[in-house]
Design a protein around this motif. Structure first.
Motif, mmCIF file in Angstrom:
data_model
loop_
_atom_site.group_PDB
_atom_site.id
_atom_site.type_symbol
_atom_site.label_atom_id
_atom_site.label_comp_id
_atom_site.label_asym_id
_atom_site.label_seq_id
_atom_site.Cartn_x
_atom_site.Cartn_y
_atom_site.Cartn_z
ATOM 1 N N CYS A 493 0.802 -1.219 0.000
ATOM 2 C CA CYS A 493 0.000 0.000 0.000
ATOM 3 C C CYS A 493 0.843 1.281 0.000
ATOM 4 C CB CYS A 493 -0.917 0.037 1.214
ATOM 5 S SG CYS A 493 -2.040 -1.347 1.221
ATOM 6 N N ASP A 494 0.287 2.291 -0.677
ATOM 7 C CA ASP A 494 0.881 3.609 -0.606
ATOM 8 C C ASP A 494 0.382 4.311 0.643
ATOM 9 O OD1 ASP A 494 2.091 3.264 -3.131
ATOM 10 O OD2 ASP A 494 0.129 3.672 -4.049
ATOM 11 N N ARG A 495 -0.923 4.262 0.798
ATOM 12 C CA ARG A 495 -1.487 4.864 1.996
ATOM 13 C C ARG A 495 -2.338 3.816 2.702
ATOM 14 N NH1 ARG A 495 -5.094 9.300 1.692
ATOM 15 N NH2 ARG A 495 -5.698 8.505 -0.352
ATOM 16 N N ILE A 496 -2.550 4.005 3.998
ATOM 17 C CA ILE A 496 -3.312 3.032 4.766
ATOM 18 C C ILE A 496 -4.338 3.745 5.624
ATOM 19 C CG2 ILE A 496 -3.175 1.405 6.714
ATOM 20 C CD1 ILE A 496 -0.616 0.344 5.571
ATOM 21 N N ALA A 497 -5.561 3.151 5.640
ATOM 22 C CA ALA A 497 -6.576 3.633 6.572
ATOM 23 C C ALA A 497 -6.804 2.546 7.596
ATOM 24 C CB ALA A 497 -7.874 3.946 5.830
ATOM 25 N N GLY A 502 -16.044 0.383 12.799
ATOM 26 C CA GLY A 502 -16.762 1.168 11.804
ATOM 27 C C GLY A 502 -16.177 2.538 11.515
ATOM 28 N N LYS A 503 -15.235 2.951 12.322
ATOM 29 C CA LYS A 503 -14.656 4.284 12.115
ATOM 30 C C LYS A 503 -13.242 4.167 11.556
ATOM 31 C CE LYS A 503 -16.837 7.454 15.333
ATOM 32 N NZ LYS A 503 -17.421 6.947 16.572
ATOM 33 N N VAL A 504 -12.837 5.179 10.761
ATOM 34 C CA VAL A 504 -11.438 5.246 10.362
ATOM 35 C C VAL A 504 -10.712 5.996 11.470
ATOM 36 C CG1 VAL A 504 -9.806 6.168 8.687
ATOM 37 C CG2 VAL A 504 -11.990 5.220 7.926
ATOM 38 N N VAL A 505 -9.833 5.279 12.169
ATOM 39 C CA VAL A 505 -9.185 5.941 13.308
ATOM 40 C C VAL A 505 -7.892 6.622 12.901
ATOM 41 C CG1 VAL A 505 -10.208 4.502 15.089
ATOM 42 C CG2 VAL A 505 -8.107 3.767 13.984
ATOM 43 N N GLU A 506 -7.352 6.214 11.785
ATOM 44 C CA GLU A 506 -6.089 6.836 11.373
ATOM 45 C C GLU A 506 -5.902 6.591 9.899
ATOM 46 O OE1 GLU A 506 -2.833 5.683 13.779
ATOM 47 O OE2 GLU A 506 -1.388 6.960 12.736
ATOM 48 N N MET A 507 -5.354 7.557 9.190
ATOM 49 C CA MET A 507 -5.112 7.360 7.776
ATOM 50 C C MET A 507 -3.854 8.131 7.409
ATOM 51 S SD MET A 507 -7.698 7.463 4.635
ATOM 52 C CE MET A 507 -8.364 9.084 4.757
ATOM 53 N N GLY A 508 -3.002 7.526 6.591
ATOM 54 C CA GLY A 508 -1.791 8.235 6.209
ATOM 55 C C GLY A 508 -0.907 7.368 5.364
ATOM 56 N N PRO A 509 0.221 7.865 4.945
ATOM 57 C CA PRO A 509 1.161 7.075 4.153
ATOM 58 C C PRO A 509 1.592 5.845 4.953
ATOM 59 C CG PRO A 509 1.797 9.374 4.194
ATOM 60 C CD PRO A 509 0.683 9.234 5.166
ATOM 61 N N ALA A 510 1.866 4.762 4.233
ATOM 62 C CA ALA A 510 2.135 3.483 4.875
ATOM 63 C C ALA A 510 3.295 3.586 5.859
ATOM 64 C CB ALA A 510 2.421 2.424 3.819
ATOM 65 N N HIS A 511 4.363 4.168 5.407
ATOM 66 C CA HIS A 511 5.526 4.175 6.296
ATOM 67 C C HIS A 511 5.248 4.966 7.552
ATOM 68 C CE1 HIS A 511 6.692 8.366 5.442
ATOM 69 N NE2 HIS A 511 6.114 8.118 4.269
ATOM 70 N N ALA A 512 4.460 5.998 7.418
ATOM 71 C CA ALA A 512 4.131 6.800 8.596
ATOM 72 C C ALA A 512 3.315 5.979 9.585
ATOM 73 C CB ALA A 512 3.352 8.052 8.176
ATOM 74 N N ILE A 513 2.372 5.235 9.064
ATOM 75 C CA ILE A 513 1.532 4.417 9.944
ATOM 76 C C ILE A 513 2.393 3.423 10.720
ATOM 77 C CG2 ILE A 513 -0.269 2.646 9.999
ATOM 78 C CD1 ILE A 513 -1.596 5.119 9.232
ATOM 79 N N PHE A 514 3.316 2.789 10.032
ATOM 80 C CA PHE A 514 4.094 1.752 10.690
ATOM 81 C C PHE A 514 5.168 2.314 11.605
ATOM 82 C CE2 PHE A 514 2.240 -0.932 7.438
ATOM 83 C CZ PHE A 514 1.859 -1.984 8.229
#
Ligand SMILES: Nc1ncnc2c1ncn2[C@@H]1O[C@H](COP(=O)(O)OP(=O)(O)OP(=O)(O)O)[C@@H](O)[C@H]1O
Ligand SMILES: Nc1ncnc2c1ncn2[C@@H]1O[C@H](COP(=O)(O)OP(=O)(O)OP(=O)(O)O)[C@@H](O)[C@H]1O
Ligand SMILES: [Mg+2]
Ligand SMILES: [Mg+2]
Lengths: 540, 279, 322, 495
Positions: A493-497, A502-514
């Motif tokens: 993935c490029d970005r991850i939600a 039922g809610k999106v708790v976080e969304m951002g570029p993959a590396h940032a998420i990890f």
């Protein structure tokens, strides 16, 4: 080294006529030592369960051991009578299974099922049994053990049921615990808890554990020693470190290589700036039960005010635990399900409001790849027809549609002759390719892949992921990739939600998420990934 | 196909059933050749016992009619009624079940209430009333049997469709823009065929029993010789002529038995889950 | 629970009304009317006589009015008056219902007990010759036309051996009372109940067998074995109870259907039940009586379905607690 | 010597709808209620009147006044005395309203009066030959005035516990099972009845009825109780007697209605062909067990004024074919309605179909139940239809109704259903009914029988024999022309 508690010598188990191979287990030898966790790994069908079942005398009908021996306590288990076997089971060797949903009797209370273990071996009075049941439930860490004891299995979550199973297995302090993929059906977070529980209990009681899994992450997490199986044979065995860090056998190497790496690279996102799919304020509530006359309905807010944007050529991952609403979002996007509110703009047009022919037309540009390679292809249609059906429904002539189908098959690396064959003549990975070809047949601009590789073995998983990445590049597709496997998400993935309840708790570029998760939930998820520590240690 | 046959023939009962049925079918087809005279024709003295005259191996009935010829023609009626009414029941049950299962919601609710309604009326009683009302004839009997036997079909099909409907390949078909009708006909129904075939084979058996029961009660087509009719007519003379009810009874028994055995065989052969169990 | 039962009763009432309405039109669509039949039985009749009868029964009113009157009566628990028998329909039916219930419930119990027992036995020996024997026997009973089996049974046990009475409900005129009477009825009951029961036994046997085999493949059975439980306990406690769920459902459907479906048995065995009553009412176009029998037998079906559902709730916690 | 005591176990089939003979007169009701209710007269085998409630009677010279003298010690079952007022009420009020068959006969009556408690006088408008034949219980049952006067007859609760003057009174009725009658101790004839009780067993299945006799549950099988096929077998049993007497009053005659209005059956030659084509002897032997007689024409041989001096239609397929040839029958299908009264009739229809088929007539059997059959006949919706009717001892009561043109009307199956119209026949029947002397009547009826037999308005089949089967120690069971229906008064069981 101490003497092994269980010693399997040249075990040979024959399969009934007409099975895919002659022997489920073919000349297998391994030892299980006291106080250790031995992991048996290997892909589906490699014979892991069979050897374990043989030790319990629980082989399926018509499957027979035909050679070798299983030594426990100095005797060959295979030669024991059924009565002797019964004494062994549960008391000296206990076992837990993969499916927590179906491994408990749905009609019996939990405490009764635990008490049965004592009853089976004629121990304790009924009153003591009930008391022990609660103690055991407390030990395996079930919240409110009193209540859980009175509960029926369906009233417990998957993780809780697995704990009940473990409590049952521990009841008589067996010398060996056989765990057959006990965490495969669970969420990462629950899986982490159960693994920890098993580890702790093992240490506390000093049992020997035979742990069967196909997940090398789990192996890294828990194993002292590892045995790798392929086609009914042990191809490699050794300590966990040896096997994981320095695999000798080609097959082991291949398996380990195929594991998606966790560390997402900070890629230069090839993201075109044009958004192709814009989702705003999406909501979906399920109401089940109720009906015309019945009792109070169950309400689940599966999609709760979700906003997403997907740009051309981008891959957006949606991750989260089971039941967090990932699939529901995906299905709302393609309108397999009618969202309660919200807009889904596909190239500027609101999909959520369309119906009839207009909807059919709009769906051409948004297609889906499904999870189950077995259930997603009509077993009674030939492959050619499966792929050509879509274009034909949109007015393309039969000839042209079939010609296109041949091209698509080549695109997904399948032989053109495949059009005349039925799905069951293909392997899982090949079927998934057919599914991809079908999704591509309408030349969509967006593809939604819902757990598209979850059902595949790791090595095949890797192939399909590669294919997807490649196609995306070549056809400039935008991809929504739904998965519960963070490793996979990290890879593609490029970005991850991240979704929760039922809610999106976080969304951002993959590396940032990890590397830098913002929400607690994301952090728990990441920490629960099996094998992560080891990987980090190796990397770092 | 060959595979199917192999699995089917592994079941010995099913093969025996098939053999019996084949004989019955053959007799039914060849009846006019074997017995050129009408089965109603009074050919000998009444109540000729079986094996007394070579020409009438199973004896004659109360009017001196040839019993064996009646059995042969009765096979025609039984098979005809069994087959046609089953087909008719399928034609009612499959669409109802398919629509209910596929569309769900109120359509499902309405159709299932309708089905439930027919299941609540005692079916044999309803069949009797229908035949009596439309007057006994082969058409009314077939119609009545079809009317009382479609609900299980509808339920079965609905159940299957319900589970197939959420299969991923059906969703794929929706996404690929196929219309509901196409999806039902091409994706869903073909996959319900196996259980329907199994059910249908058992329904033919039930229909034959039903027809014979109706005939037994005097509600058969009075112009057609059927097994149930023969037993019904023979009931009153059972004391002096046991063979009159015995032979047609055995004929029904064997035919129904054969169909049931075949049904079980089909079930084993068509139901992969059972087949794998390697029974 | 109470709420559930009330809901179900409401639904049942709607179904009953629908059934009555359908049957009302069906029966009126049939050629012939009760006045003509009664006139016929009287041995002579003229137009005036028939007109008199029609008026007396309200048959001269428009059909919908008749339906309205009938349904209104039903809502007040009045099933109307039998034209031919000159008695309230409810009395006639209540007179006959006990006999039918006795017959069908005995048959039902026989079939259920024997059927499940045979099914369990067969499933425990799946593939062995005893399984084949049991299955074949059950299949034979199933394939035998009910009335034929009944005839053969009478011929054999009543006429040839003279062991059991071949017809009727009790020895008429014997004036037995108390236990002696019960014994007498019991003797009369044996043949009809057994023939009816054996037929349905096959259904339960097959279902139990299949269900047992299916359940024994489930994971929790493996769990139970892994505990070291004896196979007898596993069979009883784990497999049997789960396997009975579909059997219970089937039994609920069957038990109700039996009540209205015992026409054949009642005819052959001269059993004074409502099946026969229905058949007679039909031939005579005794509209009210026929509708009444349908009403009662449909109500029976619904009652048994309800009982099943309630029972099911006790057996299956998933439904009870949810 | 008659013995007192004992019980008669009798089969009754079908179960009567009601036992109130004044309201319902179908066969089973007559049989059971015939023991409860009585008429003024009974009839012997020769149809000569015998005393019942009337101990004597006179007919005036001109045949217009009938005077009946009643027994003076008669009581109703509830203890009330029976008087001439009851007779007037029954005949003039009650039965005129409820009894269709009697109503027709009563049209000849000008007045019914009761000069004193034991005398009743019927005055006629004109002479009516068969008048003395209408006084048996089934035709003119006496009903209690004190219970019915001024009430709604049909819903009177007393209908469920019938009150009559007969030798037995109603005791118990277990629907679907049995009816019990017990001895009426206050019966007016000394020493009668002899029996203590009569059990009527309701057994709906013919085979079961046979078994019931064989196993000793019942001792008396009234005519028609068992299938004809079983008669011989049962009659051959030990201690079993059989009689075909006791049906003379009814003279049941079977025939096929032939629709005279349209289709092939409208052609006299076709109808004659039907008569020649049927093998009625076979039907009697195979289906009726040899009981009964092949009919020669519209009048039963037991009925008064019968003659056999008519054209005989013996089984002759060739003649039938010739007639069909002559009329140019084109093979048009004719619909045949069997009588929905059991197996024998069904078989008979099949045999007739086969007979007719052999001379080239294509027959389709249309099967209906009782109601459908009634309706189809009443609506004339048939080509050929089986039936059998009673004659009530006199052509004017039970024969003319089926042939006179004034009786053509839809809506009833008891009139001229075939649609036969013949002025001469009408006239002859009319004259014969009111002729005063028997000789005169005989002459007229001879003529009408010859005419009818030539025209074949309907296809006569058999004079039916309904044998009564009973244990031989049951004595004096059938003593009158009405047989079992009023027989138990004299019956006793030998020890
Ligand atoms: N009940 C059975 N009857 C016949 N063959 C079986 C049965 N169960 C499994 N097999 C076959 O035995 C072989 C080994 O199966 P086994 O269950 O040991 O594999 P596994 O390694 O545990 O796979 P998985 O990861 O899918 O559980 C496979 O080829 C499988 O098809
Ligand atoms: N058709 C349905 N009817 C009712 N509830 C449903 C339905 N589908 C899903 N749900 C519920 O909605 C919630 C979200 O389900 P969803 O399938 O979207 O989750 P998911 O994230 O895809 O989970 P998984 O990883 O298990 O596939 C869950 O609680 C689920 O039980
Ligand atoms: Mg496994
Ligand atoms: Mg999902």
């Amino acid at each position: 080294m101490k003497d092994p508690v269980l010693s399997i010598r040249n075990l040979k188990i024959a399969l009934p006529e007409g099975a895919d191979r002659d022997f489920a287990v073919d000349d297998v030898t391994y030892d299980l030592f006291p106080g250790e966790i031995l992991c048996i790994v290997g892909e589906s069908g490699s014979g892991k369960s069979m050897s374990a079942n043989a030790a319990m005398g629980l082989l399926p009908d018509l499957v027979r051991p035909v050679g070798g021996e299983i030594i426990f306590d100095g005797t060959d288990v295979l030669k024991l009578s059924e009565a002797e076997m019964m004494d062994l089971r549960g008391k000296k060797i206990a076992m837990i299974f993969q499916e927590p949903m179906s491994a408990l009797n749905p009609l019996m209370r939990v405490e009764d099922q635990i008490a049965e273990v004592f009853e089976a071996h004629g121990l304790l009075t009924p009153k003591e049994r009930a008391a022990r049941a609660i103690e055991l439930l407390t030990e395996v860490g079930i919240p409110d053990p009193q209540k859980a004891a009175r509960a029926y299995p369906f009233q417990l979550s998957g993780g809780q049921r697995q704990r009940v199973m473990i409590a049952m297995a521990l009841a008589l302090e067996p010398r060996i615990l056989i765990a057959d993929e006990p965490t495969t059906a669970l969420d990462v977070t629950t899986q982490a808890q159960i693994l920890e529980l098993i580890r702790n209990l093992q240490e506390k009681h000093g049992m020997a554990v035979m742990f069967i899994t196909h997940d090398f992450g789990v192996v890294a997490e828990i194993a002292d020693r590892v045995a790798v199986m392929q086609y009914g044979k042990i191809v490699e065995a050794g300590t966990a470190d040896e096997v994981l860090d320095n695999p000798q056998h080609e097959y082991t190497q291949k398996l380990i290589a195929a594991i998606p790496k966790l560390a997402a690279e900070e890629t230069e996102a090839p993201v075109g700036k044009t958004p192709i799919l814009e989702v705003e304020g999406l909501n979906k509530t399920y109401v089940t039960g109720g009906g015309l006359f019945f009792s109070k309905p169950r309400v689940v807010h599966a999609v709760n005010d979700v906003n997403l944007t997907l740009c051309e050529g981008e891959t957006l991952g949606i991750v989260g635990e089971s039941g967090s609403g990932k699939s529901s979002v995906g299905r709302c996007l393609v309108r397999l399900m009618q969202p309660d509110s919200g807009t889904v703009k596909l190239a500027g047009h609101d999909m959520a409001q369309l119906s009839g022919d207009a909807l059919r037309e709009a769906r051409k540009s948004i297609q889906m790849i499904f999870q189950d390679p077995y259930a997603s292809l009509n077993p009674r249609s030939k492959v050619g027809r499966i792929i050509a059906e879509g274009p034909m429904a949109h007015g393309v002539s039969k000839q042209e549609a079939y010609a296109r189908a041949v091209k698509l098959l080549e695109l997904v690396d399948l032989d053109a002759l495949a059009i005349d064959r039925y799905p069951h003549e293909f392997s899982g990975g090949q079927r998934q390719r057919i599914g991809i070809a079908r999704a591509l047949a309408l030349e969509p601009r967006v593809i939604i892949a819902d757990e598209a590789v979850s059902a595949l073995d790791v090595s095949i998983q890797a192939q399909v992921l590669d294919l997807l990445a490649d196609l995306k590049e070549r056809l400039n597709l935008a991809l929504i990739f739904i998965t519960h496997d963070l490793r996979v998400a990290a890879q593609i993935c490029d970005r991850i939600a991240v979704m929760q309840k039922g809610k999106v708790v976080e969304m951002g570029p993959a590396h940032a998420i990890f590397n830098n998760p913002q929400s607690d939930y994301t952090r728990t998820l990441i920490e629960a990934i099996p094998g992560r520590e080891k990987e980090l240690a190796a990397a770092g | 196909m060959a595979d199917f046959w192999k699995r089917f023939s592994r079941n010995r009962g099913a093969v025996i059933g098939l053999a019996i049925l084949a004989i019955v079918v053959l007799v039914a087809i060849l009846a006019p050749l074997l017995f050129p005279q009408s089965p109603w024709r009074m050919v000998q003295r009444p109540f000729l016992p079986p094996f007394a005259m070579d020409q009438y191996p199973l004896g004659t009935d109360a009017l001196g009619r040839n019993v064996i010829s009646g059995l042969a023609y009765g096979a025609q009626v039984s098979l005809l009624v069994g087959l046609v009414s089953t087909v008719a029941a399928l034609l009612i049950g499959i669409p109802i079940g398919a629509l209910a299962g596929y569309f769900g919601g109120w359509a499902d609710d309405a159709l299932m209430r309708f089905t439930e309604f027919f299941q609540t009326v005692p079916s044999f009683a309803l069949a009797i009333v229908l035949v009596a009302i439309f007057e006994p004839s082969i058409q009314s009997i077939i119609a009545a049997i079809a009317i009382v036997s479609w609900p299980p079909v509808a339920r079965l099909v609905r159940g299957e469709v319900l589970s197939l409907r959420s299969r991923e390949y059906v969703e794929a078909a929706i996404l690929s823009g196929q219309t509901s009708l196409t999806i039902i006909l091409r994706q869903v129904l073909p996959n319900t065929i196996s259980p329907i075939i199994v059910l249908a084979s058992l329904m033919v058996a039930t229909a034959i029993l039903l027809e014979s029961s109706l005939s037994f009660l005097g509600l058969g087509d009075p112009n057609l010789m059927s097994w149930g009719y023969m037993i019904g007519a023979a009931r009153t003379v059972i004391r002096q002529a046991w063979w009159l009810s015995f032979f047609p009874g055995v004929a029904i028994l064997l035919t129904v038995l054969a169909l049931n055995l075949i049904g079980e065989g089909l079930n084993d052969a068509l139901n992969p889950r059972l087949a794998r169990r390697g029974k | 629970m109470l709420r559930f039962i009330l809901m179900r009763l409401g639904k049942a009432a709607i179904i009953l009304i629908a059934i009555l309405t359908l049957n009302f039109f069906l029966i009126h669509a049939a050629p012939g009317d009760p006045a003509a039949v009664m006139a016929g039985e009287a041995g002579a009749a003229d137009a005036k006589f028939i007109a008199q009868l029609r008026e007396q029964f309200g048959l001269d009113k428009p059909l919908l009015t008749q339906l309205g009157i009938y349904l209104k009566g039903v809502l007040q628990f009045d099933l109307g008056y039998s034209y031919r028998q000159q008695m309230p329909v409810a009395d006639l039916i209540l007179d006959r219902l006990p006999a039918t219930l006795l017959l069908t419930m005995t048959a039902f119990v026989i079939s259920l007990v024997l059927g499940t027992a045979a099914g369990v036995l067969a499933s425990a020996r799946v593939g062995k010759w005893s399984d084949t024997a049991i299955s074949t026997l059950a299949l034979l009973f199933y394939a035998t036309p009910l009335y034929w089996a009944a005839l053969m049974a009478v011929l054999l046990f009543s006429v040839y051996f003279n062991w059991l009475p071949g017809f009727g409900y009790e020895t008429v005129g014997a004036n037995y009372t108390g236990f002696r009477r019960a014994l007498d009825i019991g003797q009369h009951l044996i043949l009809p109940a057994t023939t009816l029961g054996l037929f349905f036994m096959a259904v339960y046997m097959r279902m139990t067998r299949a269900s047992m085999l299916e359940v024994s493949q489930l994971d929790f059975v493996k769990t139970a074995r892994a505990k070291g439980l004896k196979s007898g306990i596993i069979q009883r406690r784990h497999i049997f109870r789960n396997a009975m769920l579909p059997v219970v459902t089937l039994a609920g459907l069957q038990a109700g259907q039996l009540v209205g479906g015992a026409v054949l048995t009642e005819t052959v065995f001269a059993w004074p039940g409502i099946g026969r009553l229905m058949f007679e009412a039909l031939a005579q176009r005794d509209y009210n009586l026929l509708l009444g029998v349908f009403f009662v037998s449909a109500a029976m079906v619904l009652v048994f379905n309800l009982i099943t559902d309630i029972l099911y709730r006790f057996v299956d916690p998933r439904i009870r607690v949810a | 010597e008659p013995v007192t005591g004992g019980r008669a176990n009798v089969v009754i089939q079908p179960e009567p709808p009601s036992l109130m003979l004044g309201l319902v007169q179908n066969g089973p009701t007559q049989m059971v209620a015939g023991q409860i209710y009585e008429g003024l007269l009974r009839y012997d085998e020769k149809l000569q009147p015998m005393p019942q409630l009337a101990k004597s009677w006179e007919v005036s010279e001109d045949g217009l006044t009938y005077t009946f003298n009643l027994h003076d010690n008669v009581k109703w079952h509830d203890g009330e005395p029976f008087t001439s007022a009851d007779v007037v009420f029954s005949a003039d009020v009650f039965l005129r309203e409820t009894h269709a068959r009697l109503r027709t006969s009563l049209e000849h009556v000008e007045s019914i009066t009761a000069p004193d408690d034991t005398t009743v006088v019927f005055k006629l408008k004109q002479p009516f030959g068969p008048f003395l034949g209408i006084f048996e219980a089934g035709t003119m049952p006496m009903v209690p005035k004190h219970i019915y006067e001024g009430t709604e007859y049909k819903s009177n609760p007393a209908n469920n516990t019938p009150i009559g003057t007969g030798p037995f009174k109603f005791a118990e009725w277990e629907k679907g099972s049995h009816i019990l009658l017990t001895k009426f101790e206050d019966y007016y004839e000394d020493g009668k009845p002899y029996l203590d009780e009569i059990y009527w067993h309701v057994i709906p299945d013919a085979a079961s009825r046979a078994v019931a006799y064989e196993t000793g549950v019942v001792d008396i099988l009234p005519g028609g109780s068992v299938e004809n096929f079983d008669v011989q077998r049962i009659a051959d049993m030990e201690n079993t007697c059989i009689t075909d007497k006791g049906w003379e009053y009814f003279g049941p005659l079977s025939w096929m209605w032939l629709n005279n209005r349209e289709g092939p059956t409208a052609d006299k030659r076709f109808r004659q062909a039907v008569m020649y084509a049927m093998d009625r002897n076979f039907a009697r032997d195979a289906l009726w067990n040899g009981l009964g007689k092949v009919s020669t024409g519209p009048v039963s041989s037991s009925t008064r004024f019968y003659t056999d001096d008519v054209n005989q239609y013996d089984y002759d397929p060739e003649k039938a074919k010739a007639l069909l040839e002559e009329m140019g029958y084109d093979g048009e299908t004719v619909r045949l309605l069997p009588l929905p009264y059991g197996e024998t009739w069904q078989r008979w229809a099949e045999a007739v179909k086969q007979n007719l088929g052999e001379v080239g007539i294509d027959v389709e059997i249309v099967s209906t139940d009782v109601a459908g059959w009634n309706q189809k006949l009443a609506e004339w919706d048939y080509d050929m239809a089986f039936t059998y009717l009673y004659q009530y001892g006199d052509p004017a009561l039970g024969v003319a109704r089926s042939y006179i043109s004034t009786n053509i009307a839809k809506g009833s199956q008891w009139n001229n259903v075939e649609g036969y119209e013949n002025k001469e026949v009408d006239d002859l029947f009319a004259k014969a009914a009111v002729a005063v002397t028997a000789e005169e009547r005989q002459k007229l009826y001879d003529e009408v029988q010859q005419k009818l037999v030539d025209d074949v308005p309907v296809a006569w089949l058999l004079e039916l024999g309904f044998p009564t089967i009973y244990r031989c120690n049951v004595k004096d069971l059938v003593t009158t022309a009405i047989g079992v229906n009023d027989g138990f008064k004299d019956t006793y069981i030998e020890k």
